[in-house]
Structures are given as structure tokens and as C-alpha cells.
Design an enzyme around this catalytic site. Structure first.
Site, PDB file in Angstrom:
ATOM      1  N   PRO A  67      15.963  -6.946 118.643  1.00 51.27           N
ATOM      2  CA  PRO A  67      14.916  -7.587 119.447  1.00 51.27           C
ATOM      3  C   PRO A  67      15.090  -7.241 120.920  1.00 51.27           C
ATOM      4  O   PRO A  67      16.179  -7.348 121.479  1.00 51.27           O
ATOM      5  CB  PRO A  67      15.166  -9.076 119.188  1.00 51.27           C
ATOM      6  CG  PRO A  67      15.877  -9.126 117.868  1.00 51.27           C
ATOM      7  CD  PRO A  67      16.735  -7.900 117.843  1.00 51.27           C
ATOM      8  N   GLU A  68      13.999  -6.799 121.553  1.00 53.02           N
ATOM      9  CA  GLU A  68      14.040  -6.440 122.965  1.00 53.02           C
ATOM     10  C   GLU A  68      13.180  -7.432 123.750  1.00 53.02           C
ATOM     11  O   GLU A  68      12.785  -8.470 123.211  1.00 53.02           O
ATOM     12  CB  GLU A  68      13.545  -4.998 123.138  1.00 53.02           C
ATOM     13  CG  GLU A  68      14.360  -3.969 122.380  1.00 53.02           C
ATOM     14  CD  GLU A  68      15.779  -3.792 122.907  1.00 53.02           C
ATOM     15  OE1 GLU A  68      16.082  -4.264 124.023  1.00 53.02           O
ATOM     16  OE2 GLU A  68      16.607  -3.186 122.210  1.00 53.02           O
TER      17      GLU A  68
END
Length: 278
Positions: free
Chosen positions: A2-3
Site C-alpha cells: 500500500p502506497e
């Protein structure tokens, strides 16, 4: 992993539900990347004041209580494969459910198959564990200070490839692997270009491209390749609009040449040799 878009989408999907909620109890599963930092029972009775984001971290600020004058809270990182879920009635935890924060409104659960995520208590964002984990983070991509001049200055003297430079997180945060490939394509920059050779003009294009790509990802709920879901279980959809990412061998949407793939820093990079130049 997840960014920034996925973490911000997660924050937006739960902030109104958890703001003001009173913590009833905390359940810990298998150990995560870092220890919680205090006894879970110490959180009982505390109220969640707000949820903010810094880079790929979420900060659950706790309202001041008797005997506590600082703005303490919980710093959450989703690791490589983690996700947060919010339910009014949560089912029994499974083997990958490692943290439950039960409140008077519902339960927040961290699920992480690889256990690289973490929930860490800190006396404030500027001290303790939070300060150590957040130090060295670069500027936020939507911050007014993220200008072409700023980027050009920070790239000066760096011999690494431009993609690795913007992935590192010490210049600008949250531009993960998918979004770096997409931003460099949009800016017309070959990902192998030495960072120090990116001109001010090209930095201007890259700043605009980073913001455009991340902004669109936020609109589409982030990217779901394997594990990511928002706090209500919804997938992201940005991957369906990717111009080059995961399109090796397919024709470039601009020039028709095959999209190429290479490995940089043990991560796959996708680009078009016809549209992106060193």
C-alpha cells in the site's frame, strides 16, 4: 505494498466512523514488525480524536485524558500486504488478523498475511517511536513546497536512476512502484536516467505527473493487485487505467511500440522506449 493513495483512501474510509469513538479493549494476535509499546489495557477508555496521514503511516491521535497532557496516539503502518477493516460487528479473528481495536462504535482490525505491518503507541508525533519512524521522510507530493526547483535541487548529485530516487521516500513520500512508473511515463522520462541529469524543465513535468497520477489514483480508490481493500472492503481501480504498469509486450497507448519491463532495485519497472527519453 500500500502506497500513499491506498493509505489515504483507507484514512478517508474510516475517519468519520472512528473520530470520537471510545476504546473498549485491544486484542493482539501474532507479533507484528514492532511491539505496541505499552500494555493494551492502558488504551481502554481512551477516545480517538482524529486520524491523519504522514507518508504511508496513519496517526490515530488520542484525546487527552487524566494524567496525560501530551497528544499521544497510535501510529499504523500497513507493511507489504496489510489492510484495515472497520465493522460494527467483527467476526472472530483469523490467522492473519493481528490487531483489533474494539470501540463503542465498532472494531478496527489490521489484517496482514506477511506481518510486516505495525501498530505502535507514541507519546506524540514529534517524539518517541513516531519521531524515529517518521524522521527522514520527504515532502508530501501535494504540499505546496514540492516544486520543480525543490525536486531539481534534491536530485543534484544523485547518481541513481530517477525511478529509484523518487521511490526512496526521502525526497517525496508515497510514490510507490506503480505510480513511479506511471508518472515517469506521463512526464516522458526514461526510468534509467541518472537522477542528477534530470533538468529543471523535466522536473516540472515530473512534479505535475506525480500529482496527476496520485490524484487519479485517489479518485479511483487506489490500486488493488492482491491484498488491498479500503476499510469497508472495497477494491481500488487505478490498475485498470495504468498506461504502462504490468503491460509488458502490449502496445503503448501513445505510440504503439511494445511496453518494456526491466528490474530496478528488485522492483519491476514498465516503460515505453519510444515515448520516454534519457
Amino acid at each position: 505494498m500500500p502506497e500513499l493513495p491506498e493509505v489515504e483512501v483507507t484514512r478517508r474510509s474510516l475517519v468519520e466512523r472512528v473520530r470520537g469513538a471510545c476504546i473498549a479493549n485491544v486484542r493482539l494476535g501474532k507479533p507484528l514488525r514492532w511491539p505496541l509499546g505499552l500494555a493494551p489495557s492502558a488504551l481502554a477508555g481512551r477516545r480517538i480524536d482524529d486520524v491523519s496521514r504522514r507518508g504511508k503511516y496513519l496517526w490515530f491521535a488520542l484525546a487527552p485524558s487524566s494524567g496525560i497532557s501530551t497528544r499521544d496516539g497510535l501510529l499504523v503502518h500497513l507493511g507489504m500486504s496489510g489492510s484495515l477493516a472497520w465493522r460494527e460487528s467483527m467476526p472472530a479473528p483469523g490467522p492473519w488478523d493481528h490487531f483489533d481495536l474494539a470501540t463503542d462504535r465498532g472494531t478496527l482490525r489490521l489484517t496482514d498475511p506477511r506481518r510486516f505491518g505495525a501498530v505502535v503507541w507514541s507519546p506524540s508525533l514529534d517524539s518517541g517511536a513516531a519521531a524515529k519512524l517518521l524522521e527522514g521522510l520527504g515532502i508530501e507530493p501535494f504540499d505546496a513546497g514540492f516544486t520543480p526547483q525543490f525536486l531539481h535541487q534534491r536530485l543534484r548529485g544523485r547518481r541513481v536512476a530517477i525511478k529509484l530516487a523518487i521511490l526512496a521516500g526521502d525526497i517525496v513520500v508515497g510514490v510507490g512502484n506503480i505510480y513511479a512508473s506511471e508518472a515517469l511515463f506521463r512526464a516522458g522520462i526514461d526510468p534509467r536516467t541518472p537522477a542528477s541529469r534530470v533538468s529543471l524543465e523535466r522536473c516540472a513535468r515530473l512534479v505535475d505527473a506525480v500529482r496527476a497520477v496520485l490524484g487519479r489514483a485517489l479518485e479511483l480508490g487506489g490500486s488493488t493487485l492482491r491484498d488491498f481493500r479500503d476499510a469497508h472492503g472495497m477494491d481500488g481501480a487505478f490498475q485498470a487505467e495504468a498506461a504502462v504498469y504490468d503491460r509488458e509486450g502490449l502496445p503503448c497507448q501513445r505510440c504503439g511500440r511494445p511496453v518494456r519491463r526491466l528490474v530496478q532495485g528488485q522492483r519491476s519497472t514498465y516503460f515505453c522506449a519510444g515515448c520516454q527519453h534519457r
